[in-house]
Design an enzyme around this catalytic site. Structure first.
Site, PDB file in Angstrom:
ATOM      1  N   TYR A   1     -17.069  16.426 -14.579  1.00  0.00           N
ATOM      2  CA  TYR A   1     -17.489  15.025 -14.725  1.00  0.00           C
ATOM      3  C   TYR A   1     -18.605  14.694 -13.728  1.00  0.00           C
ATOM      4  O   TYR A   1     -18.537  15.091 -12.560  1.00  0.00           O
ATOM      5  CB  TYR A   1     -16.264  14.145 -14.495  1.00  0.00           C
ATOM      6  CG  TYR A   1     -16.539  12.667 -14.466  1.00  0.00           C
ATOM      7  CD1 TYR A   1     -16.914  11.996 -15.615  1.00  0.00           C
ATOM      8  CD2 TYR A   1     -16.412  11.946 -13.283  1.00  0.00           C
ATOM      9  CE1 TYR A   1     -17.169  10.640 -15.584  1.00  0.00           C
ATOM     10  CE2 TYR A   1     -16.663  10.582 -13.250  1.00  0.00           C
ATOM     11  CZ  TYR A   1     -17.042   9.931 -14.404  1.00  0.00           C
ATOM     12  OH  TYR A   1     -17.292   8.585 -14.370  1.00  0.00           O
TER      13      TYR A   1
ATOM     14  N   ARG B   1       0.853  -1.200   0.000  1.00  0.00           N
ATOM     15  CA  ARG B   1       0.000   0.000   0.000  1.00  0.00           C
ATOM     16  C   ARG B   1       0.884   1.244   0.000  1.00  0.00           C
ATOM     17  O   ARG B   1       0.624   2.214  -0.677  1.00  0.00           O
ATOM     18  CB  ARG B   1      -0.952   0.021   1.213  1.00  0.00           C
ATOM     19  CG  ARG B   1      -1.690   1.349   1.351  1.00  0.00           C
ATOM     20  CD  ARG B   1      -2.937   1.309   2.235  1.00  0.00           C
ATOM     21  NE  ARG B   1      -2.847   0.433   3.365  1.00  0.00           N
ATOM     22  CZ  ARG B   1      -2.122   0.679   4.476  1.00  0.00           C
ATOM     23  NH1 ARG B   1      -1.436   1.794   4.589  1.00  0.00           N
ATOM     24  NH2 ARG B   1      -2.099  -0.194   5.448  1.00  0.00           N
TER      25      ARG B   1
ATOM     26  N   LYS C   1      -9.177   6.326 -19.207  1.00  0.00           N
ATOM     27  CA  LYS C   1      -9.542   6.875 -20.503  1.00  0.00           C
ATOM     28  C   LYS C   1      -8.334   6.829 -21.455  1.00  0.00           C
ATOM     29  O   LYS C   1      -7.844   5.763 -21.731  1.00  0.00           O
ATOM     30  CB  LYS C   1     -10.096   8.288 -20.323  1.00  0.00           C
ATOM     31  CG  LYS C   1     -11.088   8.431 -19.137  1.00  0.00           C
ATOM     32  CD  LYS C   1     -12.370   7.630 -19.321  1.00  0.00           C
ATOM     33  CE  LYS C   1     -13.221   7.528 -18.050  1.00  0.00           C
ATOM     34  NZ  LYS C   1     -13.545   8.771 -17.394  1.00  0.00           N
TER      35      LYS C   1
ATOM     36  N   ASP D   1      -8.259  18.674 -13.751  1.00  0.00           N
ATOM     37  CA  ASP D   1      -8.521  17.328 -14.252  1.00  0.00           C
ATOM     38  C   ASP D   1      -8.156  17.339 -15.742  1.00  0.00           C
ATOM     39  O   ASP D   1      -8.836  17.964 -16.554  1.00  0.00           O
ATOM     40  CB  ASP D   1     -10.002  16.977 -14.028  1.00  0.00           C
ATOM     41  CG  ASP D   1     -10.351  15.562 -14.500  1.00  0.00           C
ATOM     42  OD1 ASP D   1      -9.680  15.054 -15.419  1.00  0.00           O
ATOM     43  OD2 ASP D   1     -11.320  14.983 -13.962  1.00  0.00           O
TER      44      ASP D   1
HETATM   45  C1  LIG Z   1     -14.004   9.134 -16.060  1.00  0.00           C
HETATM   46  C2  LIG Z   1     -13.640  10.443 -15.513  1.00  0.00           C
HETATM   47  C3  LIG Z   1     -13.365  10.605 -14.139  1.00  0.00           C
HETATM   48  C4  LIG Z   1     -13.520   9.466 -13.137  1.00  0.00           C
HETATM   49  O1  LIG Z   1     -12.564   8.483 -13.349  1.00  0.00           O
HETATM   50  P1  LIG Z   1     -12.816   6.918 -13.024  1.00  0.00           P
HETATM   51  O2  LIG Z   1     -11.525   6.292 -13.443  1.00  0.00           O
HETATM   52  O3  LIG Z   1     -13.986   6.469 -13.834  1.00  0.00           O
HETATM   53  O4  LIG Z   1     -13.078   6.822 -11.561  1.00  0.00           O
HETATM   54  C5  LIG Z   1     -12.954  11.841 -13.706  1.00  0.00           C
HETATM   55  N1  LIG Z   1     -12.851  12.897 -14.553  1.00  0.00           N
HETATM   56  C6  LIG Z   1     -13.126  12.783 -15.871  1.00  0.00           C
HETATM   57  C7  LIG Z   1     -12.975  13.965 -16.748  1.00  0.00           C
HETATM   58  C8  LIG Z   1     -13.527  11.556 -16.394  1.00  0.00           C
HETATM   59  O5  LIG Z   1     -13.809  11.463 -17.691  1.00  0.00           O
END
Ligand SMILES: *Cc1c(COP(=O)(O)O)cnc(C)c1O
Length: 379
Positions: free
Chosen positions: A98, A46, A195, A170
């Protein structure tokens, strides 16, 4: 090292012990200690694992930060970053974030005593107006999901620094291939690596990178204390995905440009949201801070057409949540990714019921265009 070389060789790209050209998967929870009371490099997975460390150092180098952190999901990364703050602290957050981030803020973090004001972060005056005595951070996405709104990262980071606020970006939609927020003055970058960074729809993972060393130590402490870490198998898979980011992004961009041109000329299409639209009001900022337009495009079908028929007539482009993968995915934000946002707020923010979001894959573009053309005729 140039960026495209870093994708392959930055961080820890080989195994020192064996010469293996790929980092091994260290599938272990604990490590033998040589002496009692020593300070071993690894003690428990961890806290630290060599495979995770490889991907953490890689994202650190790609975002030009001082420390990187890998989490079990983008949401886990975002949650951990928000635990830098305490009950009573106030955070300014972009109004088109998001859906899962919206849910985390409104259903979890507010309950724990954090305060939020949502602001259109394209409007710098509105951001300044929202700053209060207890404001600690500005949190934003750019381009946003699904409306591709562009905020000026450098200008927001400057407002942040003048007011002793952290600027948190983000960077999931752009990836460091296209945009590097830390270079523009931001303090923290977060990613859903599920993504584009993973890139193959086979992984859920999150990443965070910081510029300031002391802040990095705080986040390392929180990562270990909260424990939402990425396991060694997924860390390995993520590093493997990142190696091809440049070639994938180039192909995504080419296809998306061609699809934009097609949609732009089609009389069944209303508004189009795409960072590469040179007539969009944000285009000047796009050119200033982004090194490309990415692979995401949203558009509205004209009133009277059936979104359901359109979507269900697509044969190649797959109806699914998520984005940023080699295969093209389509979704309807109002029903799917942004369904947890109350309708009134959603419509006010411009996410209509006719809005379709396309994550353009790297298939042969003529196949994608034929699929769209056929489905539009059926709509
Ligand atoms: C998918 C997404 C998230 C969340 O991520 P996860 O891996 O699904 O928990 C956060 N911000 C954006 C812009 C996203 O597209």
């Amino acid at each position: 090292m140039k960026f495209n070389t870093k994708l392959i060789h930055a961080g820890i790209s080989q195994d020192k012990a064996t010469g293996a050209v790929n980092v091994p998967i260290y599938q272990t929870s604990t490590y033998k200690q040589q002496e009692l009371g020593g300070t071993p490099q690894y003690e428990y997975s961890r806290t630290g694992n060599p495979t995770r460390e490889a991907v953490e150092k890689l994202i650190r180098d790609l975002e030009n930060g001082t420390a990187g952190f890998a989490f079990a999901s983008g949401s886990a990364a975002i949650h951990t970053i928000f635990t830098l703050f305490s009950a009573g602290d106030h955070i300014i957050v972009g109004n088109d974030v998001y859906g899962g981030t919206f849910r985390l803020i409104n259903s979890v973090l507010k309950r724990l005593g954090l305060q939020f004001t949502t602001v259109d972060t394209r409007n710098l005056a509105a951001v300044k107006d929202a700053i209060k005595g207890n404001t600690k951070a500005i949190y934003l996405e750019t381009p946003t999901n699904p409306l591709m709104q562009i905020s000026d990262i450098a200008a927001l980071a400057e407002i942040g620094h003048q007011n002793k606020l952290l600027t948190i970006v983000d960077n999931t939609f752009a990836t460091p291939y296209i945009q590097r927020p830390l270079d523009l003055g931001a303090d923290i970058v977060v990613h859903s690596a599920s993504k584009y960074l993973g890139g193959h729809s086979d992984l859920v993972a999150g990443l965070a990178v910081v510029k300031d060393k002391e802040l990095g130590q705080k986040i390392g402490y929180l990562q270990n204390a909260i424990g939402g870490i990425l396991g060694p198998q997924d860390s390995w898979l993520l590093q493997r995905g990142i190696k091809t980011l440049a070639v994938r992004m180039k192909a995504h961009e080419q296809n998306t440009q061609a699809i934009f041109d097609f949609l732009h000329a089609n009389d069944k299409i209303g508004k189009i949201y795409y960072p590469g639209d040179s007539e969009a009001p944000d285009y000047k900022i796009v050119k200033k801070q982004m090194n490309g337009f990415g692979g995401m495009i949203s558009f509205e079908l004209k009133k009277g057409l059936s979104v359901k028929k359109f979507i269900e007539s697509l044969k190649l482009i797959t109806l699914a949540e998520s984005l940023g993968s080699v295969e093209s995915l389509v979704e309807v934000p109002a029903i799917m990714t942004h369904g947890s946002i109350p309708e009134k707020i959603r419509l006010e923010n411009g996410i209509s019921n006719e809005l379709v979001r396309l994550s353009v894959g790297i298939e042969e573009v003529s196949d994608l265009l034929a699929d769209l053309k056929n489905a539009l005729e059926k709509a």
